[in-house]
Write a protein that holds these residues in place. Sequence first.
Motif, PDB file in Angstrom:
ATOM      1  N   GLU A  75     -16.552 -56.806 -29.024  1.00  0.00           N
ATOM      2  CA  GLU A  75     -15.186 -57.246 -28.715  1.00  0.00           C
ATOM      3  C   GLU A  75     -15.119 -58.764 -28.538  1.00  0.00           C
ATOM      4  O   GLU A  75     -14.139 -59.401 -28.947  1.00  0.00           O
ATOM      5  CB  GLU A  75     -14.665 -56.541 -27.468  1.00  0.00           C
ATOM      6  CG  GLU A  75     -14.501 -55.032 -27.617  1.00  0.00           C
ATOM      7  CD  GLU A  75     -13.515 -54.640 -28.710  1.00  0.00           C
ATOM      8  OE1 GLU A  75     -12.682 -55.479 -29.116  1.00  0.00           O
ATOM      9  OE2 GLU A  75     -13.582 -53.478 -29.166  1.00  0.00           O
ATOM     10  N   LEU A  76     -16.148 -59.356 -27.924  1.00  0.00           N
ATOM     11  CA  LEU A  76     -16.186 -60.811 -27.786  1.00  0.00           C
ATOM     12  C   LEU A  76     -16.251 -61.475 -29.158  1.00  0.00           C
ATOM     13  O   LEU A  76     -15.539 -62.454 -29.425  1.00  0.00           O
ATOM     14  CB  LEU A  76     -17.387 -61.230 -26.944  1.00  0.00           C
ATOM     15  CG  LEU A  76     -17.267 -60.999 -25.445  1.00  0.00           C
ATOM     16  CD1 LEU A  76     -18.635 -61.118 -24.763  1.00  0.00           C
ATOM     17  CD2 LEU A  76     -16.294 -61.996 -24.803  1.00  0.00           C
ATOM     18  N   ALA A  91     -10.894 -55.744 -21.699  1.00  0.00           N
ATOM     19  CA  ALA A  91     -10.571 -56.411 -20.430  1.00  0.00           C
ATOM     20  C   ALA A  91     -11.842 -56.827 -19.702  1.00  0.00           C
ATOM     21  O   ALA A  91     -11.931 -57.938 -19.154  1.00  0.00           O
ATOM     22  CB  ALA A  91      -9.739 -55.482 -19.551  1.00  0.00           C
ATOM     23  N   ALA A  92     -12.825 -55.957 -19.676  1.00  0.00           N
ATOM     24  CA  ALA A  92     -14.085 -56.276 -19.001  1.00  0.00           C
ATOM     25  C   ALA A  92     -14.814 -57.403 -19.714  1.00  0.00           C
ATOM     26  O   ALA A  92     -15.372 -58.310 -19.075  1.00  0.00           O
ATOM     27  CB  ALA A  92     -14.970 -55.031 -18.939  1.00  0.00           C
ATOM     28  N   ALA A  93     -14.816 -57.386 -21.049  1.00  0.00           N
ATOM     29  CA  ALA A  93     -15.495 -58.435 -21.814  1.00  0.00           C
ATOM     30  C   ALA A  93     -14.864 -59.801 -21.568  1.00  0.00           C
ATOM     31  O   ALA A  93     -15.553 -60.830 -21.646  1.00  0.00           O
ATOM     32  CB  ALA A  93     -15.463 -58.095 -23.301  1.00  0.00           C
ATOM     33  N   ALA A  94     -13.565 -59.821 -21.252  1.00  0.00           N
ATOM     34  CA  ALA A  94     -12.905 -61.097 -20.966  1.00  0.00           C
ATOM     35  C   ALA A  94     -13.555 -61.824 -19.792  1.00  0.00           C
ATOM     36  O   ALA A  94     -13.545 -63.056 -19.729  1.00  0.00           O
ATOM     37  CB  ALA A  94     -11.420 -60.867 -20.677  1.00  0.00           C
ATOM     38  N   ALA A 141     -12.232 -70.726 -20.165  1.00  0.00           N
ATOM     39  CA  ALA A 141     -11.351 -70.198 -19.124  1.00  0.00           C
ATOM     40  C   ALA A 141     -10.012 -69.763 -19.715  1.00  0.00           C
ATOM     41  O   ALA A 141      -9.474 -68.704 -19.368  1.00  0.00           O
ATOM     42  CB  ALA A 141     -11.139 -71.245 -18.033  1.00  0.00           C
ATOM     43  N   ALA A 142      -9.471 -70.589 -20.633  1.00  0.00           N
ATOM     44  CA  ALA A 142      -8.199 -70.237 -21.269  1.00  0.00           C
ATOM     45  C   ALA A 142      -8.350 -68.995 -22.138  1.00  0.00           C
ATOM     46  O   ALA A 142      -7.491 -68.096 -22.125  1.00  0.00           O
ATOM     47  CB  ALA A 142      -7.703 -71.416 -22.107  1.00  0.00           C
ATOM     48  N   MET A 181      -7.702 -63.171 -23.550  1.00  0.00           N
ATOM     49  CA  MET A 181      -8.328 -61.901 -23.911  1.00  0.00           C
ATOM     50  C   MET A 181      -7.974 -60.813 -22.914  1.00  0.00           C
ATOM     51  O   MET A 181      -7.736 -59.655 -23.298  1.00  0.00           O
ATOM     52  CB  MET A 181      -9.849 -62.082 -23.993  1.00  0.00           C
ATOM     53  CG  MET A 181     -10.590 -60.880 -24.552  1.00  0.00           C
ATOM     54  SD  MET A 181     -12.361 -61.208 -24.748  1.00  0.00           S
ATOM     55  CE  MET A 181     -12.891 -59.682 -25.553  1.00  0.00           C
ATOM     56  N   PHE A 182      -7.942 -61.158 -21.642  1.00  0.00           N
ATOM     57  CA  PHE A 182      -7.593 -60.193 -20.606  1.00  0.00           C
ATOM     58  C   PHE A 182      -6.182 -59.662 -20.826  1.00  0.00           C
ATOM     59  O   PHE A 182      -5.945 -58.449 -20.749  1.00  0.00           O
ATOM     60  CB  PHE A 182      -7.721 -60.853 -19.233  1.00  0.00           C
ATOM     61  CG  PHE A 182      -7.627 -59.903 -18.075  1.00  0.00           C
ATOM     62  CD1 PHE A 182      -8.726 -59.159 -17.676  1.00  0.00           C
ATOM     63  CD2 PHE A 182      -6.437 -59.756 -17.363  1.00  0.00           C
ATOM     64  CE1 PHE A 182      -8.643 -58.281 -16.603  1.00  0.00           C
ATOM     65  CE2 PHE A 182      -6.350 -58.888 -16.288  1.00  0.00           C
ATOM     66  CZ  PHE A 182      -7.460 -58.153 -15.905  1.00  0.00           C
TER      67      PHE A 182
END
Length: 355
Positions: free
Chosen positions: A20-21, A78-81, A141-142, A147-148
């Motif tokens: 996903e990343l 969401a977790a990968a974010a 950070a952005a 992604m989240f």
Amino acid sequence: MTVTVAPTDTSGLRARFDAELAAFLDRQGPDWPDGAPRGVFTALQRFVLAGGKRLRPLFCYWGWRGAGAADGTPIVVAAAALELFHAFALIHDDILDGSDRRRGEPSVHRLFADLHARSSWRGDPEAYGRNTALLCGDLCAAWSDQMFHECGLSTEQVHRGYGVFALMRTEVIAGEYLDLVSGVGDGSVASALTVIRMKAARYTVTRPLQIGAALAGAGPELIAALGEFGDPLGDAFQLRDDVLGVFGDPAVTGKSVLDDLREGKPTVMMALARSAADRTQTARLRELFGNPALDADGAAELRAIIEGTGARERIEQMIRVCTEAALTALESAEVADEARSALIALAAQAIDRSA
């Protein structure tokens, strides 16, 4: 499509996070501004995907599952974010600590400083490296935020988790500042413990767990119970990290064992060593610890002093106590059995490690 994952299949989950990343970063490529050099984008792709334990995504995922929610792609995204936020924190932390190695490779600021030097560009290579790395961290950070929010969960679900996400970001930055203050302050055990709780423990374990649970709609009781488990486990994780920073094998940790000692990093272990040192040991600690010119022989002498004062054994005892407290809290937490088994296994991985 929903994918069923065995409760302790961390390698399978890590592969899904990485996929996903990679997909998210690939989507950013076409949007990279025309005319802007792609060196930053390429460096960040390599840095984010090059390795890491993926602990924060793992704890987030199992916080979600612990709250009774089913496996699926949106929670994996969401977790990968959180790993992108971790990249931001690592890049900035390496600048603040003056660390030239990360995961066995040059840290981001060192990468760009070396590029400047090799290219014979005008100006100061070190300043160029730091400034470029700051921008890289800001971009991570952005991207983490983006992604989240694009994970595929409903707006209501994302909003629930984002409140904890925002709290985590504030705590990490406040913890970094507190680390700076501690470095010029009294260097006490109490201040060092506060730093690791703010800067590392909650952002590694507690908040990712609570983000996952909040996304799943968990109530305040479960959120609090996960905090009772996460805080001491996160403390134990960071205490282990501090031991590895001085006594670890650089070939395994990917970081120099000189960095923390040269920086004079105000860890709990060093605070304990100072408080237990005799007059001769105290004099040598003052001469060696925090000396930017410290060499391997000086580092070996410092390690001997740490051992001699009993500080390392006291840290190992603290790690055991914190881990036991975490596991005891988990026993009484109202989490799904599958998640409980996975969190017990994750706790062992977080503490019993060499990197």
